[in-house]
Scaffold this motif. Structure first.
Motif, mmCIF file in Angstrom:
data_model
loop_
_atom_site.group_PDB
_atom_site.id
_atom_site.type_symbol
_atom_site.label_atom_id
_atom_site.label_comp_id
_atom_site.label_asym_id
_atom_site.label_seq_id
_atom_site.Cartn_x
_atom_site.Cartn_y
_atom_site.Cartn_z
ATOM 1 N N THR A 238 37.476 48.073 -10.155
ATOM 2 C CA THR A 238 37.893 48.790 -8.937
ATOM 3 C C THR A 238 38.629 47.877 -7.967
ATOM 4 O OG1 THR A 238 35.691 48.348 -8.072
ATOM 5 C CG2 THR A 238 36.057 50.524 -9.037
ATOM 6 N N GLY A 239 38.955 46.665 -8.402
ATOM 7 C CA GLY A 239 39.731 45.769 -7.550
ATOM 8 C C GLY A 239 38.896 44.981 -6.571
ATOM 9 N N GLU A 240 37.577 44.935 -6.740
ATOM 10 C CA GLU A 240 36.733 44.197 -5.805
ATOM 11 C C GLU A 240 36.383 42.832 -6.350
ATOM 12 O OE1 GLU A 240 33.457 46.709 -5.031
ATOM 13 O OE2 GLU A 240 34.683 48.148 -3.905
ATOM 14 N N LEU A 241 36.209 41.890 -5.418
ATOM 15 C CA LEU A 241 35.809 40.552 -5.819
ATOM 16 C C LEU A 241 34.335 40.577 -6.194
ATOM 17 C CD1 LEU A 241 37.582 38.554 -3.009
ATOM 18 C CD2 LEU A 241 38.297 38.791 -5.394
ATOM 19 N N SER A 242 33.937 39.608 -6.959
ATOM 20 C CA SER A 242 32.531 39.562 -7.347
ATOM 21 C C SER A 242 31.891 38.308 -6.756
ATOM 22 C CB SER A 242 32.452 39.592 -8.877
ATOM 23 O OG SER A 242 31.520 38.688 -9.334
ATOM 24 N N TYR A 243 30.696 38.444 -6.242
ATOM 25 C CA TYR A 243 29.998 37.335 -5.579
ATOM 26 C C TYR A 243 28.680 37.055 -6.282
ATOM 27 C CZ TYR A 243 33.277 37.943 -1.724
ATOM 28 O OH TYR A 243 34.396 38.001 -0.967
ATOM 29 N N PRO A 244 28.199 35.846 -6.160
ATOM 30 C CA PRO A 244 26.858 35.582 -6.714
ATOM 31 C C PRO A 244 25.812 36.400 -5.974
ATOM 32 C CG PRO A 244 27.695 33.697 -5.470
ATOM 33 C CD PRO A 244 28.820 34.676 -5.581
ATOM 34 N N ARG A 245 24.687 36.645 -6.616
ATOM 35 C CA ARG A 245 23.665 37.464 -5.988
ATOM 36 C C ARG A 245 22.850 36.653 -4.989
ATOM 37 N NH1 ARG A 245 20.321 40.323 -10.517
ATOM 38 N NH2 ARG A 245 20.026 38.131 -11.044
ATOM 39 N N VAL A 246 22.547 37.267 -3.850
ATOM 40 C CA VAL A 246 21.777 36.589 -2.805
ATOM 41 C C VAL A 246 20.429 36.158 -3.356
ATOM 42 C CG1 VAL A 246 20.705 36.880 -0.542
ATOM 43 C CG2 VAL A 246 22.926 37.906 -1.011
ATOM 44 N N ARG A 247 19.895 37.019 -4.209
ATOM 45 C CA ARG A 247 18.567 36.774 -4.751
ATOM 46 C C ARG A 247 18.465 35.405 -5.441
ATOM 47 N NH1 ARG A 247 16.654 40.585 -9.208
ATOM 48 N NH2 ARG A 247 17.873 42.229 -8.210
ATOM 49 N N ASP A 248 19.609 34.986 -6.037
ATOM 50 C CA ASP A 248 19.592 33.703 -6.740
ATOM 51 C C ASP A 248 19.340 32.529 -5.808
ATOM 52 O OD1 ASP A 248 20.128 35.112 -8.961
ATOM 53 O OD2 ASP A 248 22.316 34.830 -8.833
ATOM 54 N N PHE A 249 19.648 32.703 -4.532
ATOM 55 C CA PHE A 249 19.448 31.605 -3.588
ATOM 56 C C PHE A 249 18.080 31.665 -2.930
ATOM 57 C CE2 PHE A 249 23.954 32.379 -3.888
ATOM 58 C CZ PHE A 249 24.491 31.108 -4.012
ATOM 59 N N THR A 250 17.549 32.887 -2.742
ATOM 60 C CA THR A 250 16.327 33.024 -1.954
ATOM 61 C C THR A 250 15.067 33.088 -2.804
ATOM 62 O OG1 THR A 250 16.590 35.412 -1.958
ATOM 63 C CG2 THR A 250 17.520 34.224 -0.097
ATOM 64 N N ARG A 251 15.214 33.110 -4.112
ATOM 65 C CA ARG A 251 14.026 33.139 -4.962
ATOM 66 C C ARG A 251 13.921 31.828 -5.717
ATOM 67 N NH1 ARG A 251 13.377 38.846 -6.264
ATOM 68 N NH2 ARG A 251 13.200 39.719 -4.194
ATOM 69 N N ASN A 252 13.040 30.959 -5.299
ATOM 70 C CA ASN A 252 12.709 29.745 -6.047
ATOM 71 C C ASN A 252 13.925 28.927 -6.439
ATOM 72 O OD1 ASN A 252 10.025 30.542 -6.021
ATOM 73 N ND2 ASN A 252 10.383 31.878 -7.801
ATOM 74 N N ASN A 253 14.920 28.862 -5.565
ATOM 75 C CA ASN A 253 16.069 28.011 -5.846
ATOM 76 C C ASN A 253 15.794 26.654 -5.210
ATOM 77 O OD1 ASN A 253 18.502 26.651 -5.838
ATOM 78 N ND2 ASN A 253 19.683 28.562 -5.704
ATOM 79 N N PRO A 254 15.590 25.620 -6.022
ATOM 80 C CA PRO A 254 15.190 24.325 -5.457
ATOM 81 C C PRO A 254 16.262 23.743 -4.533
ATOM 82 C CG PRO A 254 15.680 24.167 -7.822
ATOM 83 C CD PRO A 254 15.729 25.610 -7.481
ATOM 84 N N ASP A 255 17.549 24.146 -4.713
ATOM 85 C CA ASP A 255 18.603 23.625 -3.847
ATOM 86 C C ASP A 255 18.627 24.322 -2.488
ATOM 87 O OD1 ASP A 255 19.343 22.013 -5.881
ATOM 88 O OD2 ASP A 255 20.810 23.456 -6.699
ATOM 89 N N PHE A 256 18.015 25.496 -2.412
ATOM 90 C CA PHE A 256 18.041 26.261 -1.151
ATOM 91 C C PHE A 256 16.618 26.573 -0.712
ATOM 92 C CE2 PHE A 256 22.206 26.902 -2.912
ATOM 93 C CZ PHE A 256 23.047 26.837 -1.805
ATOM 94 N N GLN A 257 15.758 25.513 -0.656
ATOM 95 C CA GLN A 257 14.355 25.712 -0.307
ATOM 96 C C GLN A 257 14.208 26.425 1.044
ATOM 97 O OE1 GLN A 257 11.257 25.693 -1.143
ATOM 98 N NE2 GLN A 257 11.859 25.321 -3.264
#
Ligand SMILES: Nc1ncnc2c1ncn2[C@@H]1O[C@H](COP(=O)(O)OP(=O)(O)OP(=O)(O)O)[C@@H](O)[C@H]1O
Ligand SMILES: [Mg+2]
Lengths: 360, 360
Positions: free
Chosen positions: A88-107
């Motif tokens: 549909t012509g939209e950009l794709s972004y990483p999911r927020v969940r990947d940063f806020t659930r047990n991501n050691p780089d984004f404690q």
């Protein structure tokens, strides 16, 4: 004669204490002790009923409530470095969940959820909050105060100015405007629920009648876009009479001869308001502003009876949240922390108001 | 040129008649004082002239123009109120300049006028103060200043000095008198203090119960009061009144006597008088002399030695009280019997209706 009199008054301090005793006791029991307890609880993990002993947890309750963070998301790129574009012509972004659930780089973002965000070119900037409901309650309350405080003071002043005229039957209007104040807010809220009803409510019927049937009925309290406004209108209607009476008292304190002098000097109605009435109402204005602000921050009964904070948390408020957490979720510590924050907010605003409106 | 003309002016509040048809001509530049007992309608009449009260009936013209329906500001009048009516939140400077500011007078012109008024009233050092920081006399000055900057044709004063102490009142009285000479404007001044009236007025208007009793110069009122009310109201100590009947009518003179007085001949126009008719003889305390064979015999009840004169209160055989002002060093003691002679040429005779008899 005089020294003797003073002495007899002073020697009766015991009687004085005894007479003020009951009031002091009640104030201590229901105001001072709860206040201190709330302060203490907000630094613990106290629950309403719990088998475990209470523990001191420092400021973690407040961190939990006020925790916010930002997240900057770049659009995903394919192997060749070009942007991934969907069908549909939209950009794709990483999911927020990947940063806020047990991501050691984004404690520091752990456990947070998306609050609001905006786009900056292709970049997405998101503001995350640890306690979304509290943030909603906070912003809703501030919004409510920001709308109600000025609007209610101005409407009350206009009513007072109208009612201060010497006209036949003006007392009827005084009574009518004051009546909602006397009725319990719970009763008023119940009645207004019928007025706002989505299908056969008075308001919908009225609007349909006035628009010859073109108006589509709105579920005023069930729609996130209208629910808060519905509460605001009803709250102003309910309390405006009270502040009208305070304005009225201020108005009647202004000597009539000041207006007569202004008449002779040739002042117009507006100039009389500007140079005589308004300066004469200064102290009243300060009082009213402080009182309305405090009352608006305490918004609870209307929410409890009419919306329960919904729909979609659009009518959550601080006091309502404090009560919900404390009693429904049995989280006394969390409720206390909200109360303490509310206290600090109101205190700050009152001090600022006093400073801004100080006598120069 | 702003003379005033009041024609059959009336005022009623509901059914209560307060001003009952006042006719009065006031020349430009005249100082007119309204006097009368409390509640007689002085303030009401003044406020009708100012335009603060509606005129129920009759016609009021200022400077030849009928102003019945005109707003206060358009009448070219300035008013000084008993309560001063200063704007409490404005400095003296702004209070004085209020009317000019309302009229949008250019700033430097306004400034010049305010400073001129302050100079005239000797209050240049007070310009930066607020009314609360002024004494009563200073406030009165400011109120007068506010009136004079607008250079009105007509000044209205409603008991401007009644809140001041005796010595200050005397000073202010002289200042107002001087102001009148300097400005040459028409002034209408209300007071119930007859000393103020006598010292200030070109023309005194004595009012009682909404009716003009007499209009005249201070000395006219003192020497030839038109009726018993004016006779009793003007002059201090009050005029003495004795009941008498006519014994004999000569040419331009009648001989009267009464229970308290042996026959005395008084010069008066005799037309229409009949022997045996009951009259009232009025004689001022300062117009009575002690004489060995005086026609009035009385017992001394009270002696007040004032130095320059001695005020003696006496009791007549009929029980009535009279007052005589005798020489400062007149030897008299309580309980003594005195013989007094009224000065026949200055005595006034009143008929049964209380109207003074004419003198040829
Ligand atoms: N609004 C009103 N309604 C009814 N009667 C009024 C009203 N205002 C004044 N009066 C009456 O009119 C009469 C005259 O009042 P006014 O104030 O002119 O008296 P005054 O001569 O100025 O007296 P004072 O020397 O005490 O000031 C009084 O009897 C008063 O009771
Ligand atoms: Mg008066």
């Amino acid at each position: 004669m005089r020294p003797k009199q003073t002495k007899s008054l002073q020697s009766n301090t015991l009687a004085g204490w005894l007479m003020s005793g009951p009031a002091l006791l009640l104030i201590t029991l229901f105001l001072i002790v709860p206040f201190l307890l709330a302060f203490w609880f907000s630094f613990t993990n106290q629950r309403l009923i719990s088998p475990n002993p209470t523990q001191f947890v420092g400021t973690s309750n407040f961190e939990q409530l006020l925790g916010v963070g930002t997240l900057v998301l770049q659009p995903e790129k394919a192997e060749d470095g070009s942007l991934v574009v969907s069908a549909t012509g939209e950009l794709s972004y990483p999911r927020v969940r990947d940063f806020t659930r047990n991501n050691p780089d984004f404690q520091h973002l752990n456990g947070m959820r998306e609050w609001f965000g905006w786009e900056w070119g292709n970049t997405k900037i998101l503001v995350l909050a640890r306690d979304l409901v509290f943030m909603k309650a906070l912003t809703n309350t501030l919004f409510f105060v920001a709308i109600v405080a000025p609007l209610q003071s101005i409407i009350a002043l206009l009513l007072a100015l109208m009612i201060n005229q010497k006209l036949r039957g003006i007392n009827v209007f005084r009574t009518v405007y004051f009546m909602p104040v006397v009725v319990s807010i719970v009763v008023v809220s119940l009645l207004w629920r019928f007025i706002y009803d989505g299908r056969s409510g008075l308001l919908n019927n009225l609007l349909q009648f006035l628009s010859f049937g073109h108006f589509q009925p709105v579920d005023w309290l069930g729609n996130p876009d209208t629910a808060m406004w519905a509460i605001i209108v009803m709250s102003i209607w309910q309390a405006v009479g009270f502040h009208m009476v305070i304005w009225l008292a201020g108005l009647q304190n202004i000597p009539l001869t000041l207006y007569e002098a202004a008449d002779i000097e040739g002042a117009s109605s507006w100039q009389k308001f500007r140079f005589v009435t308004w300066p004469g109402l200064r102290n009243t204005a300060v009082l009213i502003l402080v009182v309305i602000t405090m009352q608006a921050f305490a918004l609870f009964s209307q929410i409890d009876v009419m919306t329960n904070g919904g729909p979609l948390d659009s009518t959550q408020t601080l006091v309502f949240q404090a009560v919900q957490r404390g009693y429904e979720q049995q989280n006394i510590a969390g409720g206390s922390a909200i109360s303490v924050l509310l206290f600090l907010i109101v205190l700050t605003i009152s001090l600022v108001q006093r400073y801004v409106t100080r006598e120069r | 040129m702003a003379g005033l003309s009041l024609q059959n002016l009336q005022k009623t509040y509901g059914k209560v008649e307060v001003i009952k048809g006042v006719n009065l001509e006031i020349e430009h530049g005249e100082f007119v004082v309204f006097v009368g007992p409390s509640g007689c309608g002085k303030s009401t009449l003044l406020r009708m002239i100012a335009g603060l009260e509606d005129i129920t009936g009759g016609e009021l013209s200022i400077g030849g123009q009928v102003v019945n329906a005109m707003q206060p500001r358009d009448r070219g009048v300035a008013m000084v109120f008993q309560s001063y009516a200063l704007y409490p939140h404005m400095t003296v400077y702004d209070n004085v300049g209020f009317g000019l500011r309302i009229k949008k007078t250019p700033k430097d012109e306004r400034d010049a006028k305010i400073r001129e008024a302050a100079r005239i009233l000797q209050m240049e050092h007070l310009l930066d103060r607020k009314p609360a920081q002024l004494s009563g006399g200073q406030r009165q000055r400011v109120a007068i200043g506010r009136a004079i900057v607008r250079q009105p044709e007509v000044f209205l004063f409603d008991e401007p000095l009644s809140n001041l102490d005796a010595s200050l009142r005397m000073d202010m009285r002289m200042e107002i008198s001087k102001l009148h000479q300097d400005l040459g404007a028409t002034m209408i001044y209300v007071t119930h203090d007859q000393v103020e009236a006598m010292t200030l007025a070109d023309k005194i208007v004595v009012l009682n119960a909404g009716v003009v009793q007499q209009v005249g110069s201070p000395l006219e009122l003192y020497h030839r009061p038109a009726n018993l009310f004016v006779a009793g109201f003007i002059g201090s100590p009050k005029m003495n009144f004795l009941d008498v009947t006519i014994d004999e009518i000569g040419s331009g003179v009648v001989t009267v006597s009464g229970p308290d007085m042996k026959p005395v001949s008084i010069p008066v126009a005799t037309d229409g008088l009949k022997v045996g008719a009951a009259l009232t003889l009025g004689t001022r305390p300062h117009q009575m002399q002690a004489a060995d064979h005086g026609p009035i015999t009385a017992t001394v009840a009270l002696v007040e030695h004032l130095g320059n004169e001695t005020i003696v209160s006496l009791r007549l055989p009929s029980g009535k009280a009279i007052v005589a002002a005798l020489d400062g060093d007149f030897p008299v003691t309580h309980g003594a019997t005195l013989h007094l002679t009224p000065e026949a040429s200055k005595a006034v005779l009143f008929d049964a209706h209380g109207t003074a008899l004419q003198v040829t």
